[in-house]
Design a protein around this motif. Sequence first.
Motif, PDB file in Angstrom:
ATOM      1  N   GLY A  49       0.828  -1.112  -0.018  1.00 42.91           N
ATOM      2  CA  GLY A  49      -0.219  -0.166   0.028  1.00 42.91           C
ATOM      3  C   GLY A  49       0.963   1.013   0.074  1.00 42.91           C
ATOM      4  N   LEU A  50       1.906   1.431   0.831  1.00 40.27           N
ATOM      5  CA  LEU A  50       2.927   2.390   0.839  1.00 40.27           C
ATOM      6  C   LEU A  50       3.534   2.803  -0.635  1.00 40.27           C
ATOM      7  CD1 LEU A  50       4.399   1.929   4.333  1.00 40.27           C
ATOM      8  CD2 LEU A  50       2.879   3.796   3.665  1.00 40.27           C
ATOM      9  N   VAL A  51       4.055   1.496  -1.234  1.00 39.00           N
ATOM     10  CA  VAL A  51       4.623   1.723  -2.492  1.00 39.00           C
ATOM     11  C   VAL A  51       3.438   2.076  -3.641  1.00 39.00           C
ATOM     12  CG1 VAL A  51       5.556   0.331  -4.289  1.00 39.00           C
ATOM     13  CG2 VAL A  51       6.525   0.045  -2.022  1.00 39.00           C
ATOM     14  N   GLU A  52       2.399   1.718  -3.547  1.00 37.08           N
ATOM     15  CA  GLU A  52       1.345   2.020  -4.609  1.00 37.08           C
ATOM     16  C   GLU A  52       0.826   3.357  -4.294  1.00 37.08           C
ATOM     17  OE1 GLU A  52      -3.160   0.608  -5.824  1.00 37.08           O
ATOM     18  OE2 GLU A  52      -1.737  -0.782  -4.802  1.00 37.08           O
ATOM     19  N   PHE A  53       0.746   3.728  -2.979  1.00 33.29           N
ATOM     20  CA  PHE A  53       0.401   5.281  -2.565  1.00 33.29           C
ATOM     21  C   PHE A  53       1.547   6.134  -3.243  1.00 33.29           C
ATOM     22  CE2 PHE A  53       0.811   8.830  -0.039  1.00 33.29           C
ATOM     23  CZ  PHE A  53      -0.426   9.655  -0.367  1.00 33.29           C
ATOM     24  N   GLY A  54       2.740   5.785  -3.116  1.00 36.02           N
ATOM     25  CA  GLY A  54       3.936   6.451  -3.667  1.00 36.02           C
ATOM     26  C   GLY A  54       3.879   6.564  -4.894  1.00 36.02           C
TER      27      GLY A  54
ATOM     28  N   SER B 108       0.871  14.026  -9.087  1.00 30.43           N
ATOM     29  CA  SER B 108       1.842  15.259  -9.300  1.00 30.43           C
ATOM     30  C   SER B 108       2.028  15.537 -10.617  1.00 30.43           C
ATOM     31  CB  SER B 108       2.794  15.330  -8.265  1.00 30.43           C
ATOM     32  OG  SER B 108       3.783  14.501  -8.719  1.00 30.43           O
ATOM     33  N   LEU B 109       2.374  14.561 -11.360  1.00 33.87           N
ATOM     34  CA  LEU B 109       2.516  14.805 -12.791  1.00 33.87           C
ATOM     35  C   LEU B 109       1.377  15.399 -13.940  1.00 33.87           C
ATOM     36  CD1 LEU B 109       4.927  11.913 -13.801  1.00 33.87           C
ATOM     37  CD2 LEU B 109       5.691  14.206 -13.613  1.00 33.87           C
ATOM     38  N   ILE B 110       0.400  14.515 -13.499  1.00 35.40           N
ATOM     39  CA  ILE B 110      -0.972  15.127 -14.098  1.00 35.40           C
ATOM     40  C   ILE B 110      -1.343  16.460 -13.654  1.00 35.40           C
ATOM     41  CG2 ILE B 110      -3.297  14.698 -14.250  1.00 35.40           C
ATOM     42  CD1 ILE B 110      -2.675  11.521 -13.757  1.00 35.40           C
ATOM     43  N   SER B 111      -1.370  16.842 -12.474  1.00 35.31           N
ATOM     44  CA  SER B 111      -1.377  18.072 -12.084  1.00 35.31           C
ATOM     45  C   SER B 111      -0.335  19.343 -12.502  1.00 35.31           C
ATOM     46  CB  SER B 111      -1.423  18.048 -10.499  1.00 35.31           C
ATOM     47  OG  SER B 111      -1.740  19.493  -9.831  1.00 35.31           O
TER      48      SER B 111
ATOM     49  N   ALA C 222       1.357   6.576  -6.848  1.00 34.04           N
ATOM     50  CA  ALA C 222       0.065   7.259  -7.484  1.00 34.04           C
ATOM     51  C   ALA C 222       0.343   8.860  -6.874  1.00 34.04           C
ATOM     52  CB  ALA C 222      -1.268   6.583  -6.517  1.00 34.04           C
ATOM     53  N   PHE C 223       0.782   8.878  -6.045  1.00 29.22           N
ATOM     54  CA  PHE C 223       0.912  10.237  -5.499  1.00 29.22           C
ATOM     55  C   PHE C 223       1.950  11.025  -6.815  1.00 29.22           C
ATOM     56  CE2 PHE C 223       3.192  13.807  -3.348  1.00 29.22           C
ATOM     57  CZ  PHE C 223       1.964  14.750  -2.931  1.00 29.22           C
TER      58      PHE C 223
ATOM     59  N   VAL D 211      -9.206  16.785 -15.788  1.00 30.93           N
ATOM     60  CA  VAL D 211      -8.805  15.238 -16.068  1.00 30.93           C
ATOM     61  C   VAL D 211      -9.419  14.353 -15.246  1.00 30.93           C
ATOM     62  CG1 VAL D 211      -6.751  14.029 -16.490  1.00 30.93           C
ATOM     63  CG2 VAL D 211      -6.807  16.191 -17.288  1.00 30.93           C
ATOM     64  N   VAL D 212      -9.625  13.333 -15.847  1.00 31.77           N
ATOM     65  CA  VAL D 212     -10.245  11.987 -14.881  1.00 31.77           C
ATOM     66  C   VAL D 212      -9.175  11.168 -15.141  1.00 31.77           C
ATOM     67  CG1 VAL D 212     -12.088  10.582 -14.545  1.00 31.77           C
ATOM     68  CG2 VAL D 212     -12.642  12.864 -15.152  1.00 31.77           C
ATOM     69  N   TRP D 213      -8.811  10.480 -13.955  1.00 33.37           N
ATOM     70  CA  TRP D 213      -7.611   9.636 -13.961  1.00 33.37           C
ATOM     71  C   TRP D 213      -8.464   8.098 -13.201  1.00 33.37           C
ATOM     72  CZ3 TRP D 213      -3.062   9.022 -10.218  1.00 33.37           C
ATOM     73  CH2 TRP D 213      -2.344   8.015 -10.478  1.00 33.37           C
ATOM     74  N   GLN D 214      -8.696   7.190 -14.290  1.00 29.83           N
ATOM     75  CA  GLN D 214      -9.347   5.943 -13.744  1.00 29.83           C
ATOM     76  C   GLN D 214      -8.008   4.948 -13.674  1.00 29.83           C
ATOM     77  OE1 GLN D 214     -12.707   5.776 -13.254  1.00 29.83           O
ATOM     78  NE2 GLN D 214     -12.460   3.756 -12.552  1.00 29.83           N
ATOM     79  N   ARG D 215      -7.860   4.628 -12.197  1.00 31.05           N
ATOM     80  CA  ARG D 215      -6.633   3.913 -12.051  1.00 31.05           C
ATOM     81  C   ARG D 215      -6.708   2.536 -11.484  1.00 31.05           C
ATOM     82  NH1 ARG D 215      -4.301   4.294  -7.260  1.00 31.05           N
ATOM     83  NH2 ARG D 215      -5.466   5.517  -5.697  1.00 31.05           N
ATOM     84  N   PRO D 216      -6.053   1.615 -12.042  1.00 31.28           N
ATOM     85  CA  PRO D 216      -6.134   0.261 -11.282  1.00 31.28           C
ATOM     86  C   PRO D 216      -5.463   0.520 -10.106  1.00 31.28           C
ATOM     87  CG  PRO D 216      -4.678   0.047 -12.970  1.00 31.28           C
ATOM     88  CD  PRO D 216      -5.246   1.588 -12.850  1.00 31.28           C
ATOM     89  N   CYS D 217      -6.082  -0.207  -9.119  1.00 32.28           N
ATOM     90  CA  CYS D 217      -5.204  -0.156  -7.728  1.00 32.28           C
ATOM     91  C   CYS D 217      -5.516  -1.323  -6.621  1.00 32.28           C
ATOM     92  CB  CYS D 217      -5.126   1.058  -6.954  1.00 32.28           C
ATOM     93  SG  CYS D 217      -6.752   1.529  -6.315  1.00 32.28           S
TER      94      CYS D 217
END
Length: 142
Positions: free
Chosen positions: A24-29, A36-39, A31-32, A108-114
Motif C-alpha cells: 500500500g505504501l509503494v502503491e500510494f507513492g 503530481s505529474l498530471i496536476s 500514485a502520488f 482530467v479524470v484518472w481511472q486507475r487500477p489499484c
Amino acid sequence: RASSGAAMVEAAILLPIVFLIIGGLVEFGIAFHRYSLISDTLSRTARTSSIASADFCADIADQAAAELSTALNNLNIGGLSIEPNPPAFGNIDVPASTEVAPYMNLRVVWQRPCLICYLVPGLSRLQLSNLAVLEGIDACEP
C-alpha cells in the motif's frame, strides 16, 4: 517443545499484513507521483491557454484540449481522459465590478487500477480540475 512452532504461526499471521502495508505504501507513492505529474501538466496547459489569443473561446478550448491530450499521452499513464472534451468555458462575474472574466475549466479524470481500491471504494477514480481565466479575449459567447 510446545512453543517450537509458535514463531512460524505468528509469522504466517503477520507477514500478509506486513506485505499489504508495504504494498500500500509503494502503491500510494507511485500514485502520488503520477498525480503530481498530471496536476503539473494540467496547470501548465491552463497557464498557456490563459494567455492564448483567439477570437472565440471555443477555439481556445479546442486548442487547449489538443495540447492537454498530447501532454497527457506523453506521460504514459493509463486511464487518463479529458472530461468534457473540449473543455467547458463561459464567463464569471467579477466581484465589485460590472465586468465579466472569460474562463475555461480544464478537467482530467484518472481511472486507475489499484490494489487498495478494493478496500476503499471510490479511490480508483480521481478528478483534477483547473480553472483558467482567459486574458486574450473579452468575453465568451454562449
